[in-house]
Design an enzyme around this catalytic site. Sequence first.
Site, PDB file in Angstrom:
ATOM      1  N   CYS A 101      65.263 -55.215 -29.116  1.00  0.00           N
ATOM      2  CA  CYS A 101      65.324 -55.470 -30.547  1.00  0.00           C
ATOM      3  C   CYS A 101      66.075 -54.299 -31.175  1.00  0.00           C
ATOM      4  O   CYS A 101      66.189 -53.237 -30.581  1.00  0.00           O
ATOM      5  CB  CYS A 101      63.902 -55.578 -31.102  1.00  0.00           C
ATOM      6  SG  CYS A 101      63.791 -55.982 -32.851  1.00  0.00           S
ATOM      7  N   HIS A 102      66.606 -54.490 -32.368  1.00  0.00           N
ATOM      8  CA  HIS A 102      67.329 -53.384 -33.011  1.00  0.00           C
ATOM      9  C   HIS A 102      66.570 -52.793 -34.194  1.00  0.00           C
ATOM     10  O   HIS A 102      67.120 -52.029 -34.977  1.00  0.00           O
ATOM     11  CB  HIS A 102      68.715 -53.857 -33.477  1.00  0.00           C
ATOM     12  CG  HIS A 102      68.693 -55.153 -34.213  1.00  0.00           C
ATOM     13  ND1 HIS A 102      69.266 -56.294 -33.726  1.00  0.00           N
ATOM     14  CD2 HIS A 102      68.140 -55.490 -35.395  1.00  0.00           C
ATOM     15  CE1 HIS A 102      69.081 -57.286 -34.582  1.00  0.00           C
ATOM     16  NE2 HIS A 102      68.404 -56.822 -35.597  1.00  0.00           N
ATOM     17  N   ASN A 133      63.559 -64.232 -29.858  1.00  0.00           N
ATOM     18  CA  ASN A 133      62.221 -64.191 -30.447  1.00  0.00           C
ATOM     19  C   ASN A 133      61.495 -65.505 -30.190  1.00  0.00           C
ATOM     20  O   ASN A 133      62.141 -66.543 -29.974  1.00  0.00           O
ATOM     21  CB  ASN A 133      62.323 -63.935 -31.952  1.00  0.00           C
ATOM     22  CG  ASN A 133      62.579 -62.479 -32.270  1.00  0.00           C
ATOM     23  OD1 ASN A 133      62.124 -61.594 -31.562  1.00  0.00           O
ATOM     24  ND2 ASN A 133      63.337 -62.236 -33.331  1.00  0.00           N
ATOM     25  N   HIS A 180      58.249 -55.578 -33.679  1.00  0.00           N
ATOM     26  CA  HIS A 180      58.192 -55.877 -35.105  1.00  0.00           C
ATOM     27  C   HIS A 180      56.973 -55.260 -35.782  1.00  0.00           C
ATOM     28  O   HIS A 180      56.819 -55.391 -37.003  1.00  0.00           O
ATOM     29  CB  HIS A 180      58.229 -57.380 -35.377  1.00  0.00           C
ATOM     30  CG  HIS A 180      59.589 -57.981 -35.199  1.00  0.00           C
ATOM     31  ND1 HIS A 180      59.920 -59.228 -35.671  1.00  0.00           N
ATOM     32  CD2 HIS A 180      60.707 -57.517 -34.583  1.00  0.00           C
ATOM     33  CE1 HIS A 180      61.171 -59.501 -35.354  1.00  0.00           C
ATOM     34  NE2 HIS A 180      61.673 -58.469 -34.692  1.00  0.00           N
TER      35      HIS A 180
END
Length: 711
Positions: A171-172, A150, A201
Amino acid sequence: MSVKITLIGAGSVVFAKTLLGDILQFPELADASICLMDIDPDRLRVAEKMTRRMVDRLGVSARVSATLDQREAIRGARYVICTIQVGGNDPGNDFDFEIPRRYGLRQTIADTLGVGGVFRGLRTIPVVNGIARDIAEVGAAGCLLLNYTNPMAMLCRAVERSTGIPHVGLCHSVQSTSRRLAAYSALDYEDVSYLVAGINHMAFFLRFETRGRDAYPLLFRKLADPSFQADRVRFEMMRRTGYFVTESSEHQAEYLPHFLPHGDEIVKRFDIPLDDGLRRRASIVDTWKATEARLMGDHSAGIEVGPQTHEYGAFIIHSRETGVPRVIYGNVPNTGLITNLPDRCCVEVPCLVDAQGLQPTVIGDLPPQLAALCRSNINVQELTVEAALTGRREHIYHAVMADPNAAATLTLDQIWAMCDELIAAHQGTGVLGEFAPVISGTGRGYAGVGDRVIVDLARDPRDARRLAITVTNPRSVPLELQGEITVRDQAGAVIHREPVNLKAGAGDVVDSLLQVPLPPPATGGRVRLENPPAEVLAPDLVIPVRRILPVGEGEAAFQIMLDGAPAVMAWILRTGEEIALRLRVDDTKVTPGSQPWSGSCVELFFAAESGGGHRQVIVVPAVEGDRGEVFGADAKPFEGAEAIQRRAGSGYEIDLVVPRQSLGLPKDGGLLLDCYANLMALGGVHSGGRVSLSGSFQAHLGPANYSLCVG
């Protein structure tokens, strides 16, 4: 099949263990060549020992190597996985939290957006771009960068702009949130399907279904259940926007202006963990120490390798190498994928992965309210990338200005000062490079604006026949300019040339006088410094033709415009022993100032045509009532003057009478006049401003500057 897979940032041993365990459990990847790279030799040594133990535990034939040399680690690699943390997790370097907190700015994680995300991006983009350049130069053909670091969107956007190598940000949050929503809805995860799109996000579940039916009603039912208090920020935003977002509530709280800036009650109501990033960093350090002790101790214990996780990295590699098709969620350039988000920004969408590589899905338009939220974050991302790639300091300020949380919390002065402190602190520890300077206290770069030498030309207020030249040199080197001054008449013909030698030391302001035949006000003209060098800005001195208004037995009128719209209309009614004027001013927001000339007012300047001194009369309208006030230049009441006021249209009208004797003018003869006006609001449409009859504000310097002659 044997393929080289390089892990940059292998010292993040906990996450490295997860990724490598996922990879090595695929039989087709069991003989891969795993290359570990980190800048910390101690961490690298732990990572290498951990990886070798995993290979032994799984009984695979993978080859393991470790190096501190990034370029050698990438050489020949088909996959490069990035898990770096620039600046590490040293609590002593937590400037991203400490400095903003002093300014009253609240944060939670500070790694993706906000001022913390901006500075994390600034110090990380150069490093990731260096990895990308090495991939382009020494990686295997088609080498794919899999970025887990990030701020994801900023880093991917920077790579796309700087090198354009194949890359995907991973990303998870999609996988994790889909499972969480299934649990909230009491659904079997195997029955759940979904479509997610947006930015990292801040991607949204556009569809959340169970066995083909919309499952959102199960989520909205939670809003009506007072006993349900989980994920308060995300559920509140679902209430307001209609859709559930992928990343956690603590992250969401700092991506929006609706929570952190609004005090302790809101923070408590939505259960927002302030400074949670500091707790996470401390936890990472503790975990690392425990892992190091376990792996580097004298005991010969083995290592546990858990089942494959939901991280996408291993699945992408396996699908590319075997052709097995899969759908993953990746962060990729927006090439028409989400049509109401900016072109080439980094978007998170479903991607098909097979032997052909990653093939992103076209989504079309997001619901407009979701696109608007995404754009508010994309603005910050784009400006941070611009600052990092161009080295222009001003874009750091602009990025934080655009951040929703910072903009709702801090003034512009606070944002500037906070950024200055953060830049200095990060540069002091060597994790942030240099940026081109800005004009002090502004958001404009110094080069090309702040470093221009300005040569001002004006009439000497003490002698209208002399030219006053002021040279302002802000640069760190002295200026010496051999040039030529030309004087032209109103038609543009040259009537005089004069050589000049202009000098100014570094950082100096130098005034000089030149005796030249300036055009008289009766004819007007222009004075110019001819062909100055590129670093010199020299506006012409324009001498307007003085207008002549005969009054005689009737009246004469003049008008002043503001931004092309009528602002002041004036009539000169008589010029005998008393000078009488009618002033109609279109000011709908009459506001007094601390001084007569600082609020709503009309300033009149009078001088005898035959020469001599001049006087200033300031007419201040009343907010209420039928009489304005009249002052002199000393801010004292002007003797013998009277101002009768009334409403007129959207402004006011004043009949002004001033005795010639009080002005120091002869009883008869022509007079010179100029007029300024301050308007707080022009009618019901425009903001106000300061205007003048002559187009300049030089009348108070002397009669030569007056624009009107009244006969």
